[in-house]
Design an enzyme around this catalytic site. Structure first.
Site, PDB file in Angstrom:
ATOM      1  N   ILE A  96      81.927  32.778  79.793  1.00 22.72           N
ATOM      2  CA  ILE A  96      81.405  34.066  80.218  1.00 22.72           C
ATOM      3  C   ILE A  96      79.746  33.623  80.253  1.00 22.72           C
ATOM      4  O   ILE A  96      79.197  32.860  79.610  1.00 22.72           O
ATOM      5  CB  ILE A  96      81.623  35.288  79.820  1.00 22.72           C
ATOM      6  CG1 ILE A  96      81.497  35.167  78.152  1.00 22.72           C
ATOM      7  CG2 ILE A  96      83.355  35.745  80.067  1.00 22.72           C
ATOM      8  CD1 ILE A  96      82.118  36.661  77.596  1.00 22.72           C
ATOM      9  N   ASP A  97      79.168  34.396  81.251  1.00 22.29           N
ATOM     10  CA  ASP A  97      77.791  34.026  81.244  1.00 22.29           C
ATOM     11  C   ASP A  97      76.897  34.654  80.006  1.00 22.29           C
ATOM     12  O   ASP A  97      77.582  35.371  79.269  1.00 22.29           O
ATOM     13  CB  ASP A  97      77.233  34.755  82.699  1.00 22.29           C
ATOM     14  CG  ASP A  97      77.790  34.293  83.979  1.00 22.29           C
ATOM     15  OD1 ASP A  97      77.888  33.242  84.090  1.00 22.29           O
ATOM     16  OD2 ASP A  97      77.875  35.290  84.981  1.00 22.29           O
ATOM     17  N   LYS A  98      75.733  34.030  80.066  1.00 14.46           N
ATOM     18  CA  LYS A  98      74.878  34.345  78.764  1.00 14.46           C
ATOM     19  C   LYS A  98      74.788  35.998  78.621  1.00 14.46           C
ATOM     20  O   LYS A  98      74.989  36.356  77.416  1.00 14.46           O
ATOM     21  CB  LYS A  98      73.586  33.822  79.048  1.00 14.46           C
ATOM     22  CG  LYS A  98      72.565  34.353  78.054  1.00 14.46           C
ATOM     23  CD  LYS A  98      71.483  33.483  78.341  1.00 14.46           C
ATOM     24  CE  LYS A  98      69.989  34.023  77.213  1.00 14.46           C
ATOM     25  NZ  LYS A  98      68.673  33.726  77.620  1.00 14.46           N
TER      26      LYS A  98
END
Length: 303
Positions: free
Chosen positions: A137-139
């Site tokens: 999942i994105d930062k």
């Protein structure tokens, strides 16, 4: 060095070689496969091909997977929120601002660094830079990730993602007031030609992408929604919600500059379900919204 041979089946007739190869191993990116093609590590019937080559049924694709480059990715002690763990899998609740795996110029402070300190035996699974990582999942997205602790578990979980049998539900706050209570966004996603750091809905060099959504709560200028992934493309929810005119709050890459006060997109991977790789038992985990999203919702309710 891994040596793989794949015979092209009828249903793949006419598909681009890079799409076929990435469908076989979803953890490989299109750009990575294209690099291998240019280097001659991927051939068709023993012949070198171009990245836009379209396969025919019966052809044999040979893939010579280079050994991962050895890099100094050091274990780092972190206060990880482990939701579940056994000898095969681990489920972690990732905080906002934490990168999942190392990349050039960013070899420390990632979830992988913390996992390597927590589980000393991850190093051989899925390469040096992504040991144990099955999906990401994105930062600036919070929430649940599953991690494989051995090759058997990794193969099982990757296959479940490929077969679309996992459960991945996200909660999000979006700009605008959604008129429909629920819906499905079925729109292919690929690289944005004008900005290689962004993804976009496009028919060119794209992959199928499907997101289901339902409205949880409406406000005058925002909507609180739940999204369920059927596929897992890069930035999928962010791109799809922008595509239908309801970009995520707090998303500088895909949303408006004037937005809610949150340090990153208001997106939380709250529910994760999968079949246990060893027992076959279905397991599902849920974690509450992070405090910053809860605060935003309270502010919207009190306006």
């Amino acid at each position: 060095m891994e040596h793989i041979e794949v015979r092209i089946e009828e249903q793949a007739q006419g598909e681009r070689i890079d799409k076929v190869v990435t469908s076989y191993r979803p953890q490989w990116s299109r750009s990575q496969v294209q690099t291998w093609i240019k280097e001659g590590a991927i051939t068709v019937d023993g012949k070198q091909i171009k990245t836009n080559y379209k396969v025919s049924a019966g052809e044999v694709v040979t893939i010579i997977v280079p050994d991962p480059v050895t890099l100094d990715v050091e274990p780092e002690e972190m206060n990880l929120e482990i939701v579940y763990e056994d000898g095969d899998v681990l489920v972690v609740n990732k905080p906002r601002g934490m990168v999942v795996h190392p990349a050039p110029g960013n070899y420390s402070g990632t979830l992988v660094n913390g996992l390597m300190a927590h589980c000393r035996d991850l190093s051989g699974i899925n390469g040096v830079l992504r040991p144990g990582i099955v999906h990401r999942i994105d930062k600036d997205t919070t929430g649940l990730l599953m991690v494989a602790k051995n090759d058997m578990a990794h193969e099982s979980l990757v296959n479940q993602l490929k077969a679309k049998t996992t459960t991945r539900k996200y909660k999000a706050i979006v700009h605008g007031n959604m008129p429909h209570d629920r819906g499905t966004i079925d729109a292919p996603i690929g690289r944005d030609k004008s900005d290689r750091q962004r993804m976009t809905v496009t028919d060119e060099n794209s992959r199928d992408a499907i997101t289901h959504f339902r409205v949880l709560e409406r406000f005058p200028d925002f909507t609180f929604v739940e999204c369920q992934l059927e596929t897992g493309r890069t930035h999928q929810i962010r791109v799809h919600l922008k595509y239908i005119g309801f970009p995520l709050a707090g998303d500088p890459k895909y949303g408006p500059k004037k937005t809610l006060d949150i340090n990153g997109q208001a997106l939380h991977a709250g529910v994760l379900g999968f079949d246990h790789p060893r027992t076959g038992e279905y397991m599902e985990f849920e974690v509450p919204l992070p405090s910053d999203m809860e605060t935003l919702l309270e502010q919207l309710r009190n306006k």
